[in-house]
Design an enzyme around this catalytic site. Structure first.
Site, short mmCIF file in Angstrom:
data_model
loop_
_atom_site.label_atom_id
_atom_site.label_comp_id
_atom_site.label_asym_id
_atom_site.label_seq_id
_atom_site.Cartn_x
_atom_site.Cartn_y
_atom_site.Cartn_z
CG ASP A 60 -1.83 1.15 1.31
OD1 ASP A 60 -2.31 1.59 0.26
OD2 ASP A 60 -2.07 1.65 2.43
CG PHE A 101 -11.05 16.62 -5.63
CD1 PHE A 101 -10.30 17.18 -6.65
CD2 PHE A 101 -10.83 15.29 -5.31
CE1 PHE A 101 -9.36 16.44 -7.34
CE2 PHE A 101 -9.90 14.53 -5.99
CZ PHE A 101 -9.16 15.11 -7.01
CB THR A 112 1.58 20.35 -9.11
OG1 THR A 112 1.17 19.39 -10.08
CG2 THR A 112 3.09 20.27 -8.93
CB THR A 123 -1.97 3.37 -3.84
OG1 THR A 123 -2.48 4.48 -3.11
CG2 THR A 123 -1.70 3.80 -5.28
CG ASP A 135 -3.38 8.18 -2.76
OD1 ASP A 135 -4.49 8.49 -2.30
OD2 ASP A 135 -2.34 8.23 -2.10
CG ASP A 171 -1.42 1.85 6.84
OD1 ASP A 171 -1.50 2.96 7.35
OD2 ASP A 171 -1.78 1.61 5.68
CG ASN A 226 -7.13 0.20 2.50
OD1 ASN A 226 -6.54 0.15 3.58
ND2 ASN A 226 -6.67 0.92 1.50
#
Length: 1522
Positions: free
Chosen positions: A629, A804, A863, A942, A944, A1073, A1076
């Site tokens: 992860d 978002f 960014t 991940t 993300d 950790d 998930n």
């Protein structure tokens, strides 16, 4: 949004200004076997979701509509409907009940169990698992066989002792392992929750507890009472626990963990059944006899109904309620409370256990409490119905997520309101997608003014934003009230967790085949014995016909049959049962050593490396693929604002880990470069703080919290560079302070300390930086945000917040400024913002900002672009009307909201950009580099987004500028498109994805060349994991050095692990950790949980728990490699020594006509594996070391032998078996040849040529040969090993002397002095042992001299002193010898100098870790096209290479350094992808904006800047430029 179908369109709109989309609509993959079995437990259900209902027309409350599977959910082969209807205060309809009147629907209990055993099932279940071991079954059979004396067993009871000991020890080990899981399960199941009691939940069957469950409950109570009594006695006189005890997976007393508090309160609610109803604050639940609240309505016929409605006031006594004309007009959402419903008024919220929560229950949750089940939110303490949850147990994130209460239930605040609420929730079935949920709430709306008016059927959609998932924590919300829709194994967290698997080491699985081979050998040995014995007894011309009085069988065939089974007992040691107990002992001691390793102790949380599964330590030494992860595992999940670009001017000084990693690859001394950069940053920090204090004494600034080090920004904020730049800087920070959804937390003080809690840590970092420079968010009051701007407080009205999500990649806020202007502030991904800029405007600003953002990305920073737009009143009002209509839609609500939001987020004006660093954990880049050199491939899985994962990939050495990035993104979600894309990329490697290529890939364990890396998102991953193209995807990944899977669900993580471990036939390790990560942790061969600050779910399900990612290097490369090599050698030596012993018996049978008689005394047979040869082989398995731990880390390539599985192979097994076969021949026939031509007598004339005394000869030779053989195969000859070998050998003489000294030994009496007093014994002993070991000695000497292994060469170098520098080196990852060889003597002394543990330092003063890779001369790859290569920054070697760039005439060290590197980077791969690339952004011509008038005018500031040469401070220039 509830609606009345009789209303017109304007009345259907939703006035809520803050709309929250689902975080992610990722599609799940088909579950693997464990999750499939879990789904079967859920009534063999598969997921299907109802189609969203249309928003027009009247719908019958009890009517059913057609269901259709949603794309994001998981489906199986079974098409059975899994949706559910949950009724609240409505009688179940007839079709929902069976013939007995009970509910048809059966829901899972909320009691969960991750442990494998219960107190009742432990003995039978554990025995069942243990007797899956073929050797245990075999020895049980031998014991049963030995009961019958006909087969010649001398002591059947004694034969059973070894098996009983093994079974007992293994059971104790399993019990200790599972007990910890049981304690955590009980702790969770008995956690407190406030549940509504004394009301009729019609969804569950009557409380009928079976006799079996009553028996289990009684057993549990007995065990708990016994345990408490034992603990009570044990605790007397104890002052506390040591850190070792605390670390063994008990809850840490931390603010992040509520289980500890749950334990401490356990005693207070154990007698919950006798508790009285307690009043909850701030919304007290009435107890019987208590009056209604003062705001209750007094309606005729229904006195004092506890319901209030906006805009309605009660009429006079006896009069109907009247509408208040003065009340503000509000749109009607409906209300699930029936004001005319008659209720018993007995319901109340009472503290109860989690395990008693059922589907259909009302629960009330309080701040910081953990959610006990999947709960739909009805109301909260917040005026707008919002509540905030922390999802660290689900996705590892500590940032807060916003969840919204339903509008129709916002008035449900008391227990009596719950009684009067009547509604039905039509929900989809349970599935694993954490980011998707579809349901609808339906109720019959009553007119509060007239109970006789007909009701209106109303509905409101329920999405994931209205659902609180089990495992989350309620934060920053005083209370929330909801209803339970999923419990226990049907909750999303449990479906994703799967079932706790029983893992077995690969060697243990392979061992079964070797045991089978020994069975085959044993079968033929017994068969030969039986045949020869039968044939011999059939003869009538031998002496036995005269002297033997019959046989046991009575006939030759039956005699042979009996002899066959007698041979099974005689030769039983050929299948070594003692091997299994030895392996258990070795693995247990290895686990103790791992637990005691202080180098893996994480002091911050007082946690050592904790083995939780003790039987797979050797698997840790064969890991080829690691699946990790990202958030909380590789990173700290701590975002720090580092740099910004405003109006074309860059600000900020930082020396990132990505920069350091890039410099290492270029051969730059990062210690010197980093020290120089940090010194510059420290000076700038002091200067900036002084400037801030001079400009405005900001009371909310904490010097230690400042991460944005940019003194020139403060100078420009004061007007040093002109009014235009000052205004731009102000608007930029104002945008950061207004465009967000953060929550402020005040710590009392003067002034109070203000901290921010946000859905994203990036957002919190942006708002914190605005605070540090004087734009402080003080909090919210209603719809206003209160700011302190340079000491002046003002309020800004937030009209709309468009949040978002992963599709929009942007967030906007519409603000009414204090001067009355309407402003839209927008922040988001650079490509998204650039496409929405006003066409033709700001060309120079776009170009310079794009270059700055690309430069920031190369430094490994995340960014964002910031833009604004001024709105006129008419345009906004028209847009707001459309927005309200879209927000009120039931069907396609998210799509309509997106369409409306898209229409106003255009014509933007660019303000600038931000750059944020997500700090890696200490030592992560070096750890990943070290694992890579060991041959281990690391994949990052991940949740993300792609851009974030790429940044982290560069920061932690997973990606570099030698790699082509294959960004795998299938836009049309077509399987054919995905296959075509795979074929295209496979063609790059001249592959087609055939079975032959897969077979070759399975045999090739070499790491791929560092030329390619794959980045793939969850939607595309769902396609490529399809069975038809999965093989092609696997082969493509096999050719890539790094694989990053982004936006993946927990089940997708497990599917990826399953694909690799089954497709490539390799050993895998998963580390994470959060909850998930549980699915992939359980799917992998070895699961590692990080016991950090992100929850405990991963630790509970893991095989090993560590405190930091960097400890994984030591776990694998040191302990794992040692364990694998030790166990492989131990097993081979065990088979060898038992074969020597057994075949010595077999050769003796030749001269006894195979009648299965013993040449040894029976005590020798018992003690051979128990005492004579057990300790040396155990010591080898526990303490043997080829090289020490520091050398193992300094030369990680030694680990590759484990990846290639060369320590335990079938050729090695047969070589040791052949060696044992040869030595058995020498052992027996040397003695036979001694006695064959002559006899030997003792000093008193007695012969020593009888069977038992010959057995002393044979047994002593076998014992000494076996022990010396083990010593030959041991690398570490220390005093302990030599002592144990000597003691084991001497035990043979000791036991023979003691045992034969008494008459109990019968015919063996006085054998010791007779045999040991004979010179022939010592002569044949010496000669036989030498002959036995000579071949082994010759082979080993030849191999080490002429065919040395890697470890042999390294051991020679250790002897030569090439690793002496490690003795004084205390680095966690020591440098390799080639690096030290290239250093000067002063550098080596500096390296070896022992330094104390580094103290806590400022963020930008953190030390850069020493390089762990050899420097390379270049990092450029001309054929590669990747442009985001960390920071390929270094100074050119001549002045003429410094480019002409715009810069202020002030020092900008960080900017100028990165600027130089940017100009020498090759063309970007990302020019054709959505990644930060200046070339891409400058080509984007506002595709989403209306065509505007172009302007060629540049600001006076940029005109002035364009004519200036770059400048740098003297401190910044390197030596060759000064």
């Amino acid at each position: 949004m509830a609606f009345d179908p009789t209303q017109d369109e304007n009345e259907v709109s939703n006035p809520v200004k803050r709309i929250r989309w689902a975080t992610h609509r990722a599609g799940g993959t088909k579950g693997d076997k464990k999750r499939a079995s879990l789904i079967q437990r859920l009534h063999n259900r598969t997921t299907s979701t109802e189609k969203k209902r249309e928003s027009s027309g009247t719908t019958n409350t009890t009517g059913k509509e057609s269901d259709a599977p949603e794309s994001g959910s998981e489906t199986g082969s079974d098409e059975q409907d899994t949706s559910r209807r949950v009724y609240f205060n409505i009688p179940l309809p007839a079709e929902e009940r069976d013939e007995d009147g009970h509910p048809k629907a059966s829901y899972s209990r909320n009691k969960i169990r991750t442990a494998k055993y219960t107190a009742i099932s432990f003995v039978p279940k554990n025995l069942w698992f243990q007797f899956h071991n073929i050797a245990n079954v075999y020895f049980l059979f031998i014991i049963i066989l030995g009961i019958f004396q006909i087969f010649g067993a001398s002591n059947p009871a004694l034969n059973a002792v070894p098996l009983i000991v093994i079974i007992t020890i293994t059971a104790v080990k399993d019990a200790v392992e599972d007990w910890r899981r049981t304690v955590l399960d009980n702790e969770l199941n008995n956690a407190p929750v406030h549940r509504l009691v004394d009301f009729n939940n019609v969804n569950t069957a009557e409380n009928q507890i079976s006799l079996w469950r009553r028996f289990k409950k009684a057993t549990t109570r007995l065990i708990i009472s016994t345990w408490k009594l034992m603990n009570k006695r044990k605790s007397k006189g104890e002052k506390g626990k040591s850190w070792q005890e605390r670390s063994m997976d008990e809850s840490r007393p931390s603010v992040e963990t509520r289980r500890a508090s749950a334990i401490s309160r356990r005693e207070s609610f154990l007698s919950v059944g006798s508790q009285e109803g307690i009043q909850m604050t701030p919304v007290p639940s009435p107890v019987p006899g208590q009056g209604p609240p003062p705001d209750a309505l007094d309606i005729e016929g229904h006195p004092q109904t506890t319901v209030t409605f906006e805009g309605i006031r009660p009429g006079a006594k006896g009069q109907p309620a009247q509408r208040d004309s003065t009340a503000p007009a509000r749109k009607f959402y409906g209300n699930i409370i029936d004001p005319f419903k008659t209720t018993p008024d007995t319901a109340r919220f009472k503290k109860d256990y989690w395990k008693n929560v059922q589907v259909g229950d009302f629960v009330r949750l309080y701040n910081d409490e953990e959610i006990p089940a999947d709960v739909v939110v009805l109301s909260t303490s917040e005026a707008d119905g919002a509540c905030y949850v922390e999802t660290k147990n689900l996705d590892g994130e500590t940032n807060l997520k916003v969840r919204q209460a339903l509008h129709c239930s916002e008035n449900v605040r008391h227990a009596r309101h719950c009684e009067k609420s009547s509604f039905v929730i039509e929900s989809e079935g349970p599935h694993s997608n954490l980011y998707s949920y579809s349901a609808v709430i339906r109720w019959a709306q009553r007119d509060p003014r007239d109970p006789d008016l007909p009701t209106t059927d109303m509905a409101e959609p329920i999405t994931i934003n209205n659902l609180l998932l089990r495992g989350c924590n309620l934060r920053n919300t005083e209370w929330a009230l909801g209803v339970v829709v999923f419990t226990g194994d049907e909750t999303k967290i449990m479906i994703n967790s799967g079932i706790t698997p029983s893992k077995r080491a690969k060697i243990s699985k392979d061992l079964n085949w070797n045991v089978v081979y020994n069975f085959i050998i044993l079968f033929f040995m017994c068969l030969i014995s039986g045949i020869v014995q039968g044939v011999f007894w059939a003869k009538d011309d031998t002496s036995h016909a005269l002297f033997e009085y019959g046989s046991y069988g009575g006939s030759p065939p039956l005699d042979g049959f009996i002899t066959f089974w007698a041979g099974v007992i005689l030769f039983q040691n050929l299948v070594p049962i003692s091997l299994y107990i030895t392996l258990e002992i070795i693995r247990t001691l290895q686990a103790v050593f791992i637990y005691s390793d202080v180098h893996m102790y994480y002091e911050k949380i007082d946690y050592p490396c904790t083995p939780k599964s003790w039987n797979i330590s050797d698997d840790v030494g064969q890991i080829e693929y690691i699946f990790s992860d990202k958030t909380g595992t590789l990173t700290q999940n701590v975002m720090e604002f580092k740099k910004a670009t405003v109006n074309g001017v860059p600000y900020g000084e930082a020396y990132t880990e990505a920069q350091a990693g890039m410099q290492r690859r270029q051969g730059i001394n990062v210690e010197e470069e980093g020290a120089r950069a940090r010194e510059q940053i420290a000076r700038d920090r002091v200067r900036m703080i002084e400037s801030i204090r001079q400009m405005h004494n900001n009371p909310y600034l904490r010097d230690e919290d400042l991460t944005f080090v940019a003194p020139d920004y403060i100078a420009d904020l004061t007007g040093e560079s002109g009014e235009e730049q000052r205004q731009a800087n102000e608007r930029f920070m104002l945008a950061l302070a207004l465009c967000h959804t953060v929550i402020t937390e005040r710590t009392p003080g003067d002034p109070p300390r203000i901290e921010f809690k946000a859905q994203s840590p990036d957002e919190a970092a942006l708002v914190a930086t605005a605070r540090d420079v004087g734009f402080t968010v003080l909090g919210r009051s209603g719809e206003d945000i209160n700011l302190n701007v340079m000491g002046k407080e003002s309020s800004y009205r937030v009209l709309n917040t468009l949040e978002f999500n992963s599709t929009r990649k942007r967030m906007s806020a519409i603000i009414r400024m204090p001067n009355g202007k309407l402003m839209l502030f927008c922040k988001g991904a650079d490509s998204i913002i650039y496409s929405r800029l006003k066409s033709g405007m700001q060309p120079e600003l776009r170009r310079s900002t794009a270059e700055h953002l690309e430069m920031f990305a190369r430094e490994g920073l995340r960014t964002l672009c910031i833009a604004e737009r001024e709105l006129d009143e008419e345009e906004y009002q028209e847009w707001n009307r459309r927005h309200d209509i879209a927000a009120g839609a039931v069907a396609n609500r998210e799509e309509k909201l997106e369409e409306v939001a898209d229409s106003i987020e255009r014509e933007l004006m660019l303000l600038g950009g931000t750059a944020i660093e997500d700090r890696l954990q200490d030592g992560v880049p070096d750890a990943i580099s070290l694992l890579g050199k060991a041959g281990i491939k690391l994949w990052v899985l991940t949740g993300d987004k792609v851009e974030t994962a790429i940044n982290i990939g560069f920061s932690c050495n997973l990606l570099d500028n030698d790699m082509d990035l294959i960004v795998f993104k299938i836009e049309d979600e077509s399987l054919a498109t995905a296959e075509a894309e795979l074929d295209k990329h496979l063609a790059t490697f001249n592959m087609t994805g055939s079975d032959e290529e897969l077979k070759a890939a399975q045999d090739n364990h070499e790491p791929p060349d560092p030329t390619h890396a794959i980045i793939i998102d969850g939607d595309s991953l769902k396609l490529v994991l399809n069975d038809s193209i999965k093989q092609k995807f696997l082969l493509l990944c096999k050719q890539c050095r790094s694989v990053l899977c982004c936006r993946v669900s927990p089940s997708q993580k497990a599917a990826v692990v399953h694909m690799v471990k089954t497709g490539l036939d390799c050993l895998t390790l998963a580390i994470g950790d959060g909850a998930n990560d549980v699915a992939m942790i359980q799917e992998a061969h070895v699961g590692v949980g990080i016991a950090g600050e992100e929850g405990r779910q991963a630790v509970m399900s893991s095989d090993y728990a560590i405190g930091q990612f960097r400890f994984l290097t030591r776990l694998c490369l040191v302990h794992g490699r040692w364990s694998y090599r030790r166990l492989a050698e131990t097993i081979a030596n065990f088979f060898y020594k038992n074969l020597v012993w057994t075949f010595s018996l077999f050769w003796y049978q030749i001269y006894e006509n195979y009648d299965c008689s013993y040449i040894f005394d029976y005590t020798y047979i018992i003690l051979f594996n128990l005492a004579f040869t057990s300790l040396p082989v155990i010591l080898m398995g526990v303490l043997d070391q080829d090289v020490d731990d520091k050398v193992s880390l300094a030369v990680p390539q030694l680990y590759r032998r484990g990846i290639e599985r060369k320590e335990w192979t079938q050729p090695k097994f047969w070589m040791y078996m052949a060696d044992g076969f040869y030595q058995s021949i020498v052992t027996f026939f040397m003695v036979y040849l001694l006695f064959s031509p002559a006899t030997f007598n003792s000093s008193n004339g007695l012969g020593i040529d009888d069977t038992k005394r010959m057995g002393v000869y044979v047994a002593t030779i076998a014992v000494l040969s076996a022990n010396f053989y083990i010593l030959f195969n041991t690398y570490r000859w220390d005093w302990l090993m030599l002592l144990i070998v000597a003691i084991s050998c001497l035990l043979t003489w000791f036991w023979t002397g003691v045992w034969t000294s008494g008459t109990g030994s019968a015919a063996f009496y006085k054998a010791a002095p007779q045999v040991y007093g004979s010179l022939s014994f010592w002569a044949v002993l010496l000669l036989a042992v030498v002959i036995c070991l000579l071949p082994r000695f010759v082979v080993k000497a030849t191999q080490k001299i002429y065919f040395p292994y890697d470890v042999d060469i390294i051991r020679e170098q250790v002897r030569q002193g090439k690793f002496d520098y490690l003795k004084e080196n205390d680095d966690f990852i020591p440098p390799p010898p080639e690096k030290v060889a290239s250093m000067s003597s002063s550098d080596v002394s500096k390296l070896n100098k022992k330094t104390p543990e580094a103290p806590v330092v400022e963020d930008d003063m953190r030390p850069i870790y020493p390089p762990s890779v050899a420097p390379t001369s270049t990092t450029h790859n001309p054929r590669s096209q990747n442009g985001s290569n960390s920071t390929d920054y270094t100074y050119r070697r001549s002045l003429d290479t410094i480019p002409n760039r715009i810069s202020l005439d002030r020092p900008r060290p960080s900017f100028d350094r990165a600027r130089v590197s940017m100009d020498r980077v090759r063309p970007s791969f990302e020019q054709s992808n959505e990644f930060t690339s200046a070339a891409l952004l400058t080509r984007i011509e506002s595709s989403q904006s209306q065509t505007g008038q172009r302007t060629g005018q540049l600001s006076r500031l940029r005109h002035a800047l364009s004519s200036r040469r770059p400048t740098s401070s003297k401190d910044e220039d390197p030596e060759h430029l000064k």
